[in-house]
Design a protein around this motif. Structure first.
Motif, PDB file in Angstrom:
ATOM      1  N   GLU A   1       0.815  -1.207   0.000  1.00  0.00           N
ATOM      2  CA  GLU A   1       0.000   0.000   0.000  1.00  0.00           C
ATOM      3  C   GLU A   1       0.853   1.263   0.000  1.00  0.00           C
ATOM      4  OE1 GLU A   1      -0.212  -2.444   2.195  1.00  0.00           O
ATOM      5  OE2 GLU A   1      -2.297  -3.087   2.510  1.00  0.00           O
ATOM      6  N   ASP A   2       2.066   1.190   0.563  1.00  0.00           N
ATOM      7  CA  ASP A   2       2.958   2.345   0.520  1.00  0.00           C
ATOM      8  C   ASP A   2       3.333   2.684  -0.915  1.00  0.00           C
ATOM      9  OD1 ASP A   2       3.261   2.825   3.347  1.00  0.00           O
ATOM     10  OD2 ASP A   2       4.444   0.991   3.433  1.00  0.00           O
ATOM     11  N   ILE A   3       3.448   1.659  -1.737  1.00  0.00           N
ATOM     12  CA  ILE A   3       3.788   1.876  -3.144  1.00  0.00           C
ATOM     13  C   ILE A   3       2.613   2.473  -3.896  1.00  0.00           C
ATOM     14  CG2 ILE A   3       4.591   0.798  -5.272  1.00  0.00           C
ATOM     15  CD1 ILE A   3       5.830  -1.417  -3.576  1.00  0.00           C
ATOM     16  N   THR A   4       1.449   1.828  -3.787  1.00  0.00           N
ATOM     17  CA  THR A   4       0.290   2.282  -4.552  1.00  0.00           C
ATOM     18  C   THR A   4      -0.230   3.634  -4.066  1.00  0.00           C
ATOM     19  OG1 THR A   4      -1.147   0.948  -3.117  1.00  0.00           O
ATOM     20  CG2 THR A   4      -0.391  -0.066  -5.151  1.00  0.00           C
ATOM     21  N   ASN A   5      -0.327   3.802  -2.749  1.00  0.00           N
ATOM     22  CA  ASN A   5      -0.787   5.087  -2.217  1.00  0.00           C
ATOM     23  C   ASN A   5       0.265   6.175  -2.430  1.00  0.00           C
ATOM     24  OD1 ASN A   5      -3.234   4.047  -1.319  1.00  0.00           O
ATOM     25  ND2 ASN A   5      -2.394   3.457   0.667  1.00  0.00           N
ATOM     26  N   GLY A   6       1.531   5.774  -2.417  1.00  0.00           N
ATOM     27  CA  GLY A   6       2.597   6.738  -2.670  1.00  0.00           C
ATOM     28  C   GLY A   6       2.534   7.301  -4.074  1.00  0.00           C
ATOM     29  N   ALA A   7       2.087   6.483  -5.035  1.00  0.00           N
ATOM     30  CA  ALA A   7       1.975   6.947  -6.419  1.00  0.00           C
ATOM     31  C   ALA A   7       0.993   8.106  -6.521  1.00  0.00           C
ATOM     32  CB  ALA A   7       1.550   5.789  -7.319  1.00  0.00           C
ATOM     33  N   ILE A   8      -0.201   7.928  -5.955  1.00  0.00           N
ATOM     34  CA  ILE A   8      -1.182   9.016  -6.021  1.00  0.00           C
ATOM     35  C   ILE A   8      -0.762  10.165  -5.113  1.00  0.00           C
ATOM     36  CG2 ILE A   8      -2.698   8.078  -4.221  1.00  0.00           C
ATOM     37  CD1 ILE A   8      -3.749   9.941  -7.441  1.00  0.00           C
ATOM     38  N   GLY A   9      -0.060   9.850  -4.008  1.00  0.00           N
ATOM     39  CA  GLY A   9       0.424  10.902  -3.123  1.00  0.00           C
ATOM     40  C   GLY A   9       1.389  11.850  -3.814  1.00  0.00           C
ATOM     41  N   LEU A  10       2.182  11.322  -4.726  1.00  0.00           N
ATOM     42  CA  LEU A  10       3.121  12.160  -5.466  1.00  0.00           C
ATOM     43  C   LEU A  10       2.388  13.134  -6.382  1.00  0.00           C
ATOM     44  CD1 LEU A  10       5.840   9.481  -6.170  1.00  0.00           C
ATOM     45  CD2 LEU A  10       6.296  11.729  -5.166  1.00  0.00           C
ATOM     46  N   LEU A  11       1.304  12.694  -6.981  1.00  0.00           N
ATOM     47  CA  LEU A  11       0.530  13.606  -7.826  1.00  0.00           C
ATOM     48  C   LEU A  11      -0.218  14.629  -6.979  1.00  0.00           C
ATOM     49  CD1 LEU A  11      -0.874  11.377 -10.704  1.00  0.00           C
ATOM     50  CD2 LEU A  11       1.356  12.482 -10.457  1.00  0.00           C
ATOM     51  N   ASP A  12      -0.631  14.223  -5.775  1.00  0.00           N
ATOM     52  CA  ASP A  12      -1.254  15.179  -4.855  1.00  0.00           C
ATOM     53  C   ASP A  12      -0.283  16.298  -4.492  1.00  0.00           C
ATOM     54  OD1 ASP A  12      -3.603  13.719  -4.866  1.00  0.00           O
ATOM     55  OD2 ASP A  12      -3.172  12.684  -2.971  1.00  0.00           O
ATOM     56  N   GLU A  13       1.006  15.953  -4.401  1.00  0.00           N
ATOM     57  CA  GLU A  13       2.023  16.962  -4.110  1.00  0.00           C
ATOM     58  C   GLU A  13       2.060  18.034  -5.199  1.00  0.00           C
ATOM     59  OE1 GLU A  13       3.982  17.320  -1.542  1.00  0.00           O
ATOM     60  OE2 GLU A  13       3.721  15.440  -0.459  1.00  0.00           O
ATOM     61  N   VAL A  14       1.791  17.635  -6.419  1.00  0.00           N
ATOM     62  CA  VAL A  14       1.797  18.577  -7.543  1.00  0.00           C
ATOM     63  C   VAL A  14       0.588  19.501  -7.478  1.00  0.00           C
ATOM     64  CG1 VAL A  14       1.791  18.822 -10.051  1.00  0.00           C
ATOM     65  CG2 VAL A  14       3.037  16.927  -9.002  1.00  0.00           C
ATOM     66  N   ALA A  15      -0.576  18.906  -7.216  1.00  0.00           N
ATOM     67  CA  ALA A  15      -1.832  19.655  -7.310  1.00  0.00           C
ATOM     68  C   ALA A  15      -2.174  20.462  -6.065  1.00  0.00           C
ATOM     69  CB  ALA A  15      -2.969  18.680  -7.601  1.00  0.00           C
ATOM     70  N   ALA A  16      -1.489  20.238  -4.956  1.00  0.00           N
ATOM     71  CA  ALA A  16      -1.809  20.916  -3.698  1.00  0.00           C
ATOM     72  C   ALA A  16      -1.765  22.435  -3.856  1.00  0.00           C
ATOM     73  CB  ALA A  16      -0.833  20.475  -2.611  1.00  0.00           C
ATOM     74  N   PRO A  17      -2.545  23.166  -3.054  1.00  0.00           N
ATOM     75  CA  PRO A  17      -2.552  24.636  -3.156  1.00  0.00           C
ATOM     76  C   PRO A  17      -1.179  25.266  -2.992  1.00  0.00           C
ATOM     77  CG  PRO A  17      -4.393  23.871  -1.822  1.00  0.00           C
ATOM     78  CD  PRO A  17      -3.524  22.668  -2.074  1.00  0.00           C
ATOM     79  N   ASP A  18      -0.300  24.605  -2.242  1.00  0.00           N
ATOM     80  CA  ASP A  18       1.056  25.122  -2.069  1.00  0.00           C
ATOM     81  C   ASP A  18       2.056  24.281  -2.863  1.00  0.00           C
ATOM     82  OD1 ASP A  18       0.853  22.837  -0.577  1.00  0.00           O
ATOM     83  OD2 ASP A  18       1.856  23.636   1.209  1.00  0.00           O
ATOM     84  N   GLY A  19       1.584  23.622  -3.912  1.00  0.00           N
ATOM     85  CA  GLY A  19       2.413  22.697  -4.674  1.00  0.00           C
ATOM     86  C   GLY A  19       2.981  23.273  -5.950  1.00  0.00           C
TER      87      GLY A  19
END
Length: 397
Positions: free
Chosen positions: A274-292
């Motif tokens: 789950e660290d791998i799969t959730n980490g994948a979407i987490g990386l894209l969340d880092e891009v889209a975040a309001p402070d990203g």
């Protein structure tokens, strides 16, 4: 309950490492010699099937040997802790494709002797179940994470040496390049308590939590002081740091990155599927975040956000590719994998219009809102199917 994947021709999971002390008697044996300045592989081609790389360390430091994917990022197989004067064998089933071999004396830095390696012939059918596939994916992704942090240590040292020496031109050039390794594994790095705040917090985050502002972005503000004055007029950060202050700040970043290295190389460091799969979407969340990266807030002084943006996407793709065949082997997986392959390609192609690591990306403040909207639309097109990856891999609805 384990759910069988059956007989599949593994593409992303293809070279599943199974490190052994002695090669399988049916394996094709390939000699590798690692030295202080080279990585000699006896051949750069092989037929598909079981391969055994016998790695001898003729250098004076502990070394590692890696088989990388065609993106030079994914670790398909690796053998580490090869002491001087000793040998270890990396044995795995090799599927047709293009790969790269590399040695890493000292087990830090980018590695040396990187060379192409081609596997020809027919795909090999391998019976794999969830337990085995999960273990292989976790092993390879953990090795990838360790490699990124090891390279980060070397690159941060080079960057901070330039900064401490007052070579601002070189430090500015190295700043976005140095951050690539960190951005590729950002969600994993964030697991370690206060290390991420020390290494990568922006000023608003540090101020909100009452923390001393250190790390990459504090150095960024000092290097791009005119931009800092525009963004925070009258703030103490608009006063140039003294050489002594620079040294303190730089040495702290080096120490924090070395602590991160020690954490991910410790016996207690464990990742799950789950660290791998959730980490994948987490990386894209880092891009889209309001402070990203997408809003241009990540690198607000240097405007080098596109380097971070691309690195986050790369990291997400590596995580995805580590579990792609698991996802494909379950009901409905082919459609999801086809979509993700397409959308990752489209995202990287769109980012490629703005530059690359070698020639540099354009300053993000020159990217207009319409162009940013297009990047955001493609990011959404990728994020939506990627958000389904964990449930697909785990086989839950």
């Amino acid at each position: 309950m384990k759910r069988a994947l059956g007989l599949v021709a593994l593409a992303g999971l293809a070279l599943t490492a199974c490190v052994q002390n002695n090669a399988d008697e049916d394996a094709e044996t390939i000699a590798v010699t690692s030295t202080a300045d080279g990585c000699q592989v006896a051949t750069n081609t092989a037929q598909s099937g079981t391969l055994a790389f016998e790695v001898k360390n003729d250098g004076n430091q502990v070394t590692e040997f890696y088989m990388l994917g065609d993106d030079k990022l994914r670790i398909i197989g690796e053998v580490e802790n090869i002491a001087p004067g000793t040998s270890r064998t990396l044995t795995f089933v090799a599927q047709p494709g293009s790969y790269f071999t590399v040695c890493k004396p000292g087990m830090v830095g980018d590695g040396i002797g990187e060379a192409g390696f081609t596997v020809t012939g027919e795909a090999v059918e391998v019976a794999v179940d969830d337990e085995e596939a999960f273990a292989a994916a976790v092993t390879n992704y953990t090795a990838y994470t360790k490699t990124q942090v090891a390279e980060l240590v070397t690159n941060v040292t080079e960057f901070t040496n330039a900064y401490k020496a007052g070579d601002d031109e070189l430090a500015k050039k190295l700043f976005p390049i140095t951050r690539i390794n960190y951005e590729r594994i950002e969600p994993t790095a964030e697991q370690f308590g206060d290390l991420d705040p020390k290494i990568d917090y922006r000023k608003p985050g540090a101020d909100a939590e009452g923390l001393e502002w250190t790390g990459f972005h504090r150095i960024e503000a000092d290097l791009w002081l005119d931009e800092a004055k525009k963004n925070y007029p009258g703030d103490p950060i608009t006063t140039a740091l003294t050489p002594e202050q620079r040294t303190t700040l730089a040495d702290q970043l080096v120490a924090d990155v070395k602590t991160l290295y020690e954490q991910v190389h410790s016996d207690s460091f464990k990742l799950g599927i789950e660290d791998i799969t959730n980490g994948a979407i987490g990386l894209l969340d880092e891009v889209a975040a309001p402070d990203g990266k997408l809003p241009g807030e990540e690198d607000e002084f240097s405007h080098t956000d596109l380097y971070d943006f691309y690195a986050n996407v790369e990291g997400a793709e590596v995580a995805y590719l580590n579990v792609r065949d698991i996802a494909a082997g379950k009901d409905g997986g082919d459609e999801l994998v086809t979509t993700l392959n397409k959308e990752f390609g489209a995202m990287k192609s769109l980012l490629g219009k703005y530059g690359d690591y070698d020639s540099g990306f354009v300053s993000y403040d020159t990217v207009g809102q319409e162009e940013r909207n297009a990047l955001g639309a493609q990011l959404n097109a990728l994020s939506e199917p990627l958000s389904k990856l964990t449930s697909q891999v785990l086989g839950v609805s």
